[in-house]
Design an enzyme around this catalytic site. Structure first.
Site, PDB file in Angstrom:
ATOM      1  N   GLU A   9       0.905  -1.093   0.116  1.00  0.00           N
ATOM      2  CA  GLU A   9      -0.121  -0.168   0.055  1.00  0.00           C
ATOM      3  C   GLU A   9       0.886   1.254   0.116  1.00  0.00           C
ATOM      4  O   GLU A   9       1.961   1.176   0.644  1.00  0.00           O
ATOM      5  CB  GLU A   9      -0.640  -0.081   1.276  1.00  0.00           C
ATOM      6  N   CYS A  12      -5.284  -3.335   2.698  1.00  0.00           N
ATOM      7  CA  CYS A  12      -5.059  -3.077   4.405  1.00  0.00           C
ATOM      8  C   CYS A  12      -6.321  -3.204   5.092  1.00  0.00           C
ATOM      9  O   CYS A  12      -6.811  -4.266   5.368  1.00  0.00           O
ATOM     10  CB  CYS A  12      -4.355  -1.906   4.625  1.00  0.00           C
ATOM     11  N   LYS A  46      -9.012   2.004  -2.346  1.00  0.00           N
ATOM     12  CA  LYS A  46      -9.453   1.402  -1.019  1.00  0.00           C
ATOM     13  C   LYS A  46     -10.847   1.812  -0.613  1.00  0.00           C
ATOM     14  O   LYS A  46     -11.336   2.989  -0.684  1.00  0.00           O
ATOM     15  CB  LYS A  46      -8.427   1.813   0.069  1.00  0.00           C
TER      16      LYS A  46
END
Length: 613
Positions: free
Chosen positions: A44, A163, A111
């Site tokens: 990330e 994540c 995300k």
């Protein structure tokens, strides 16, 4: 479908180190291609570094990240690469992964969930992406799909959870990816290190691969990227509820690439380390990265002979040992910009500690021979430079001046805190001089338990450039030192481990000890877990601990009252602590984990309730 070979990479990045970040990404891509991997997943925000903070909010910073992406794309011939970066669309910034196949950009995945607990403040910078939404985004004159999408390679369908996406239980994107029949999920992460956290990730990856009936590949950032958070560089592959591959964490390398075939058999699985080993590996890596990234010339430490300063000295020693072992002496010296040791040096590690760590024992009439010998023995055993001097003259000078000003003598009966603090504060200016002379980082020695209750002198033992153990409780430190003496081959800790923790600020005949001033450290850690980590009320804490600890109820009540009163009145100290490494599951640094008002009512009503039980 025939098996394919994929890879995950971890990179040690630094905010605003554009050329260095790009170089590490390109080298990882080349290594993955040399290992004949067909798809490579990088972490990330690998292009910028996760810790870029409010730079993400500027217009130019995400734009520069896209320019760097343009330099990555030509390096991706004959391989598919996923790499993280921020993308700004009008007034909003999205945390994205760019997917490149054979030197052509395919698109971006954004995300969907932001990390907002503990050390994370992602909502300050990023906007969550909506599930199922895909838009067209212009990059270098062409439109590319950006949003919630999947890709395909040789019949293998793959998608991404970035994540925090994976930590959202029943609402996580993985369920929607499973509905779309993906065979492989990548998780590019910037997941901070905490002792014991890898066990949680191990369960997450194994459970994810079972729940979604697919291969699940995890790739985390590496190193002390921006000063506080440490990334452990974990890489894992799971399938059918089983971990098939896992690397060794907390490397000193610039990057690591781990490749694996997508087939259901175990490959290399590094063991999960015990907490004590994790602490020394994370602490030593954090010091190494802080040293080289700050371009400092070493460390200076006020070595008292007690537990806290001794712990930090050992971390520096282990930093040197690990650096030489993992990188070799030539590369280690190159990274920290130090000349190579002379060829005739026999103990290279000890020699390098002597070049990098300068210590000083600063005694007063209240200091004991025991702590002096403890400090001297430890410094000599690891090779650190050791100075010692008395500060009694300076303490007496300050004391005389204030006595003349107020027209009376200071006494221990009336001026206890004043007389203690002046000793600790007098040590600060001269140790700072030594740090300045050496162009070195001054290491502050405060621990988390002291931060809880303010058992530290502001501008005294809190002075420093960085505070390596401010996020670790004293109870753990005392246990760790005994472990380190035996398991790290550090015989210089023998005298340290024989002493009872004491500030040595009162006259010796008063037999001052930390736990006599406060309470047992084992009790402090139990109260702080419930109060700070779990955010429980004083009453809750009493009701829980009266069943768990063998302490008389009235004594326990007084301990809880003391903790909360000291906690409340000392927030201003925690606001001024030097930057600290996040090493445990929680800490008390208001800049990274727990915010509390500087002025408050101090739990007065809540503590009064304890008296009515």
């Amino acid at each position: 479908m025939s098996p394919i070979k994929i890879a995950a990479a971890t990179v040690n990045q630094t905010p605003l180190d554009w050329s260095g970040n790009l170089d590490r990404i390109i080298r990882a891509i080349r290594e993955a291609r040399a290992e004949e991997a067909e798809i490579l997943c990088l972490p990330e925000l690998a292009i910028t570094g996760y810790g870029s903070e409010d730079l993400f909010l500027s217009y130019w910073f995400p734009k520069k990240a896209l320019e760097q992406l343009g330099k990555v794309i030509p390096e991706c011939e004959n391989i598919t690469v996923a790499v993280g970066l921020p993308v700004r669309i009008q007034d909003k910034v999205y945390n994205c992964v760019a997917v490149i196949e054979n030197a052509k950009l395919l698109g971006f995945v954004a995300k969907q969930y932001m990390a907002i607990d503990g050390v994370h403040y992602e909502f300050r910078w990023f906007t969550p992406w909506q599930a199922h939404e895909v838009i067209q985004f212009e990059f270098e004159g062409k439109n590319y799909p950006l949003g919630d999408q999947i890709f395909e390679h040789k019949g293998w369908k793959y998608g991404f959870e970035i994540c925090e996406d994976a930590w959202r239980g029943p609402i996580r994107p993985g369920y929607r990816l499973a509905d779309r029949k993906v065979d492989l999920i990548f998780n590019p992460s910037a997941s901070h290190f905490a002792m014991g956290k890898t066990k949680e990730r191990y369960e997450l990856i194994s459970d994810s691969s079972r729940i979604f009936d697919c291969y699940y590949c995890y790739a985390n950032l590496l190193g002390n990227e921006a000063g506080r958070m440490i990334f452990d560089g974990e890489i894992m592959l799971g399938k059918s509820g089983k971990i098939l591959s896992r690397n060794q964490l907390l490397s000193f390398e610039d990057f690591q690439v781990k490749s694996f075939w997508l087939e259901e058999k175990e490959q290399e699985i590094a063991p999960i380390l015990e907490k004590e080993k994790e602490f020394v590996q994370a602490g030593s890596l954090a010091l190494f990265d802080y040293l080289r990234k700050s371009k400092s010339k070493g460390f200076v430490l006020s070595l008292s002979g007690g537990a806290d300063s001794s712990t930090i000295a050992i971390l520096v020693s282990e930093m040197v040992k690990r650096g030489i072992s993992e990188l070799g002496i030539v590369l280690f010296c190159k990274k920290i910009n130090f000349p190579l040791p002379p060829k005739e040096v026999e103990d290279v590690a000890k020699y390098m500690v002597g070049k990098l760590l300068t210590t000083a024992y600063q005694g007063t009439k209240n200091s004991s021979e025991d702590t002096f010998n403890s400090a001297k023995t430890l410094a000599e055993s690891i090779g650190a430079v050791f100075y010692h001097w008395q500060i009694e003259e300076e303490v007496s000078s300050y004391t005389r001046k204030i006595e003349q000003a107020i027209g009376r003598k200071l006494t221990w009966e009336k001026d206890d805190i004043t007389l203690q603090n002046i000793q600790a504060r007098t040590r600060s200016p001269i140790i700072w001089m030594l740090a300045n002379i050496n162009n070195a980082l001054l290491l502050s020695t405060s621990n988390r338990s002291e931060g809880d209750v303010g058992y530290a002198t502001m501008d005294g033992d809190t002075s420093g450039s960085i505070s390596p153990i401010a996020a670790v409780d004293k109870y753990f430190i005392l246990q760790w030192l005994s472990w380190a003496e035996k398991n790290l081959d550090q015989p210089g800790l023998k005298l340290v481990n024989s002493l009872q923790p004491t500030a040595e600020l009162r006259p010796l005949e008063k037999t001052q000890t930390d736990e006599k001033d406060l309470m047992p450290y084992s009790v402090i850690v139990e109260i702080e877990k419930l109060a700070i980590r779990d955010k429980r009320s004083p009453m809750d804490i009493f009701l829980i601990l009266q069943d768990e600890l063998e302490i008389a109820p009235e004594v326990l009540k007084e301990y809880i009252k003391k903790f909360f009163r000291l906690w409340s009145r000392n927030q201003w100290k925690r606001e001024r602590l030097a930057p600290s490494f996040h090493l445990d599951e929680f800490n008390v640094d208001p800049k990274t984990w727990y915010r509390f008002p500087i002025l408050s009512g101090g739990f007065a009503e809540e503590l009064e309730l304890l008296d009515h039980l």
